[in-house]
Design a protein around this motif. Structure first.
Motif: not given
Length: 342
Positions: A104-114, A129-136, A324-328
């Motif tokens: 159900s693609w409508e369950n995903f945000s536009k940012q996620w789909m892009t 400067e404080k947190y490690g971010y890993i996209l797997m 686009d801005d992970l902190l947001q």
């Protein structure tokens, strides 16, 4: 007269060739489906639930109408749907044949789909400067040899180890929102410093009894093989650090195994949405004509032997992604709240 005789001979030859093709096609189809049924009867997780003799008869009756071997493959989907093998398929010449996965693609945000459409790759970086971010993301390949897994996993591990060594981090975010599956070995080896020397996941039989466990030990992915997959670790473990695991509706299969590896780990929280629910362990069956079939042979479980049909987040966040801005990104904001709690 000679011309007529020649035409008759040519016609006979064509008929013989077509008959031979049909015979070869029928033989190929029989060999192929015989191997599928043998594999299902011996190894399929729910093998005791079905009358295989009846299913085989029905399948071969349907196959009589197939024009050739390739067209016979549509019957794979029919068969696998009958036996509820929704985590299995046949892979042949770059195509997949099996049950459809309804998303159900409508369950995903536009940012996620892009971001999903861009086919995201592995990332390891520092946020604020404080947190490690890993996209797997998902990691799929055909060569399952220990050296090939090492070749894939080591560079990923090194990037994470570099963050660990060069920064004083207050927490780690493991983002599995785009991890649709593949091979869990390089994923978990890359995350070794966060997971430490522990059992990370296991397999249960049809009665939900533990039949084997997978361990990480000094960089080795130990499933009992003679030549296990591995990475060369560097520096101290950070297996006591706070970790936020981000999951979503398309976190599936080996992506779910990667999430399961953090279940039971101290100082860990799950954020996002429930996973897809492909939590069965698969073996890859080699079929005739260079085809392969991932086949469900058990249930995936966490380090403590617990099975989850789907992994449910501790903190639910829906359609509030921001790549686009992970902190947001609301998921990451929740992770930071977890890190800063005392």
């Amino acid at each position: 007269m000679k011309k007529t005789l020649g035409l008759i001979c040519l016609l006979c030859l064509m008929l013989n060739i077509n008959a031979q093709k049909l015979k070869t096609s029928q033989d190929s189809t029989k060999v192929f489906y015989d191997k599928i049924f043998k594999s299902l009867e011996v190894a399929y997780l729910h093998k005791k639930d079905f009358d295989w003799k009846k299913l085989k008869t029905e399948t071969f009756e349907n196959l009589n109408s197939a024009k050739d071997f390739k067209s016979s493959l549509k019957e794979v989907k029919v068969l696998l749907e009958k036996i509820r093998a929704d985590h299995s398929k046949v892979m042949y010449q770059g195509k997949n044949y099996g049950p459809s996965v309804e998303i159900s693609w409508e369950n995903f945000s536009k940012q996620w789909m892009t971001k999903f459409a861009s086919k995201p790759q592995f990332e390891a970086k520092v946020l604020d400067e404080k947190y490690g971010y890993i996209l797997m993301p998902n990691i799929s390949f055909d060569d399952f040899s220990s050296e090939n897994v090492h070749k894939i996993a080591q560079p990923l591990y090194d990037k994470i180890a570099e963050l660990k060594t060069n920064n004083k981090l207050e927490g780690w975010i493991v983002d599995l929102r785009f991890n649709t599956g593949g091979n869990s070995a390089p994923m978990l080896l890359a995350l070794y410093d966060l997971l430490g020397d522990n059992v990370v996941w296991g397999t249960l039989d049809g009665e939900k009894k533990l039949i084997n466990s997978t361990k990480l030990n000094k960089g080795v992915y130990d499933q009992g093989e003679k030549k296990p997959s591995y990475i060369n670790p560097n520096g101290e473990l950070v297996d006591k650090s706070k970790v936020a695991v981000l999951i979503g509706g398309l976190t599936a299969s080996s992506g779910e195994v990667t999430a399961l590896a953090f279940k039971g780990r101290p100082n860990t929280i799950f954020i996002g949405e429930k996973t897809l629910g492909k939590t069965t362990s698969n073996m890859v069956v080699t079929l005739p004509f260079d085809a392969r079939m991932p086949l469900s042979v058990g249930y995936d479980c966490d380090r403590n032997g617990n099975y989850y049909e789907q992994i449910i987040p501790d903190v639910a966040v829906s359609k509030q992604d921001n790549f686009d801005d992970l902190l947001q990104d609301r998921n990451i904001q929740e992770a930071i709240q977890f890190f800063t709690k005392k």
